[in-house]
Design an enzyme around this catalytic site. Structure first.
Site, PDB file in Angstrom:
ATOM      1  N   ALA A 105       0.841  -1.214   0.000  1.00 24.73           N
ATOM      2  CA  ALA A 105       0.000   0.000   0.000  1.00 24.73           C
ATOM      3  C   ALA A 105       0.871   1.256   0.000  1.00 24.73           C
ATOM      4  O   ALA A 105       0.531   2.258  -0.641  1.00 24.73           O
ATOM      5  CB  ALA A 105      -0.932  -0.013   1.215  1.00 24.73           C
ATOM      6  N   ASP A 147      -5.137  -0.771   5.214  1.00 28.14           N
ATOM      7  CA  ASP A 147      -3.741  -0.389   4.919  1.00 28.14           C
ATOM      8  C   ASP A 147      -3.686   0.909   4.122  1.00 28.14           C
ATOM      9  O   ASP A 147      -2.990   1.857   4.497  1.00 28.14           O
ATOM     10  CB  ASP A 147      -3.043  -1.483   4.095  1.00 28.14           C
ATOM     11  CG  ASP A 147      -2.603  -2.666   4.933  1.00 28.14           C
ATOM     12  OD1 ASP A 147      -3.138  -2.824   6.035  1.00 28.14           O
ATOM     13  OD2 ASP A 147      -1.734  -3.422   4.466  1.00 28.14           O
TER      14      ASP A 147
HETATM   15  O1  PMV Z   1      -0.638  -8.017   6.402  1.00 28.72           O
HETATM   16  P1  PMV Z   1      -1.147  -6.617   6.344  1.00 28.72           P
HETATM   17  O2  PMV Z   1      -0.396  -5.668   7.145  1.00 28.72           O
HETATM   18  O3  PMV Z   1      -1.362  -6.169   4.954  1.00 28.72           O
HETATM   19  O4  PMV Z   1      -2.555  -6.595   7.069  1.00 28.72           O
HETATM   20  C1  PMV Z   1      -3.618  -7.311   6.619  1.00 28.72           C
HETATM   21  C2  PMV Z   1      -4.780  -7.127   7.510  1.00 28.72           C
HETATM   22  C3  PMV Z   1      -5.916  -8.071   7.242  1.00 28.72           C
HETATM   23  O5  PMV Z   1      -6.957  -7.714   8.136  1.00 28.72           O
HETATM   24  C4  PMV Z   1      -5.490  -9.510   7.520  1.00 28.72           C
HETATM   25  C5  PMV Z   1      -6.405  -7.982   5.813  1.00 28.72           C
HETATM   26  C6  PMV Z   1      -7.112  -6.678   5.497  1.00 28.72           C
HETATM   27  O6  PMV Z   1      -7.271  -6.426   4.295  1.00 28.72           O
HETATM   28  O7  PMV Z   1      -7.563  -5.955   6.392  1.00 28.72           O
END
Ligand code: PMV
Length: 308
Positions: A105, A147
């Protein structure tokens, strides 16, 4: 030359359940960032250079669903730029990839900002956020949007999918130590695995998600009123639920246990899980020795961040 930078992020509470409409809390981590430089090129073409992921290619040689190519194509489509200008795009990042710190992101947001400003196509934060969400779908499949939101606005965010963005107040600054297992684990996979399990027993999973959502709401209150002991206990509860959801891993659990032994007020994995990072709430004057003890327990890297 046009430059832009975007920070990393951590999810404090509510990962995975947030995909199913429950609230989550996330904060930016400005010590790590993705940086994009756009310059006019002499030779025709759009040359993308991203040394961290060993990428040096002309845009048209990248698959159209490559997240970086998708940003460029979609932005040019929206801004109706034609013909495509000759550009060099350099992308660097200090955010570890696939580790729960929002590297994808951050690259998307920094690239969108740098490119839109280079081609004189002004975009509001709201527009950048919505645009980045579409690109996140290529990274994550069914992302919640947390994100791109925290990274676009660079503020603590109380996030519920599909609802207006709320930031939350931090009653008193607090210190988080981030410990990296060094294992990269694509969020897309853990999110897809959770979905399969949810489909098999929706009642059980909805009830777990409800508990996580309740914890996120209590955590927001604890943060707003500076109740650290309570906040730590909530992190522990959230981690136990993430273990039950099968998204933690032996390496994450090992660092979480080490955090407890080293005197953390609370600890949990953060992000998609199965690898990536864990976070621990610590007294600010203990952060340095605490980070050392995480390294002794196997963390590949640590970051200390102040949430304010
Ligand atoms: O892994 P990260 O930091 O991109 O976090 C993902 C968070 C989730 O809740 C698992 C997925 C989301 O899209 O919110």
């Amino acid at each position: 030359m046009t430059k832009s930078s975007a920070p990393g992020k951590i999810i404090l509470f509510g990962e995975h359940a947030v995909v199913y409409g429950r609230p989550a809390l996330a904060v930016p981590v400005t010590q790590v960032h993705a940086d994009v430089n756009v310059t006019n090129a002499d030779a025709a073409g759009i040359w993308v250079q991203a040394p961290d992921i060993y990428l040096h290619a002309e845009l048209n040689t990248l698959p159209s669903d490559h997240p970086i190519a998708a940003v460029i194509h979609n932005l040019f489509f929206l801004s109706r730029v034609s013909p495509f200008p000759a550009l060099n795009i350099k992308i660097t990042s200090t955010i570890p990839v696939a580790s729960g710190l929002g590297s994808g992101a951050a690259v998307t947001v920094a690239l969108t900002r740098a490119l839109s400003s280079h081609i004189n196509y002004p975009m509001t934060d709201e527009h950048i956020n919505a645009f980045a969400y579409e690109i996140e779908k290529l990274h994550h499949g069914t992302p919640s949007g947390i994100d791109n939101t925290v990274i676009t606005y660079v503020k603590p965010v109380y996030f519920i999918k599909g609802q207006a963005i709320e930031t939350f107040k931090v009653g008193q600054p607090f210190t988080i130590v981030i410990g990296d297992t060094g294992i990269s684990a694509p969020t897309k996979e853990s999110v897809a695995d959770v979905r399969k399990l949810w489909e098999v027993d929706k009642a059980k999973w909805e009830s777990m998600f409800d508990k996580v959502g309740g914890i996120a709401n209590e955590a927001r209150n604890a943060i707003e009123s500076g109740k650290w002991k309570e906040l730590g206990a909530l992190m522990n509860q959230n981690h136990a639920l993430l273990q039950e959801m099968t998204v933690s891993s032996p390496e994450l659990d090992k660092l979480v246990s080490a955090a407890h032994k080293a005197g953390a007020l609370g600890a949990k994995m953060s992000g998609g899980g199965r690898g990536g990072n864990m976070i621990a709430l610590v007294e600010s004057d203990q952060a340095e020795p605490f980070a050392k003890s995480l390294i002794e327990a196997g963390a590949q890297n640590t970051l200390i961040t102040q949430v304010s």
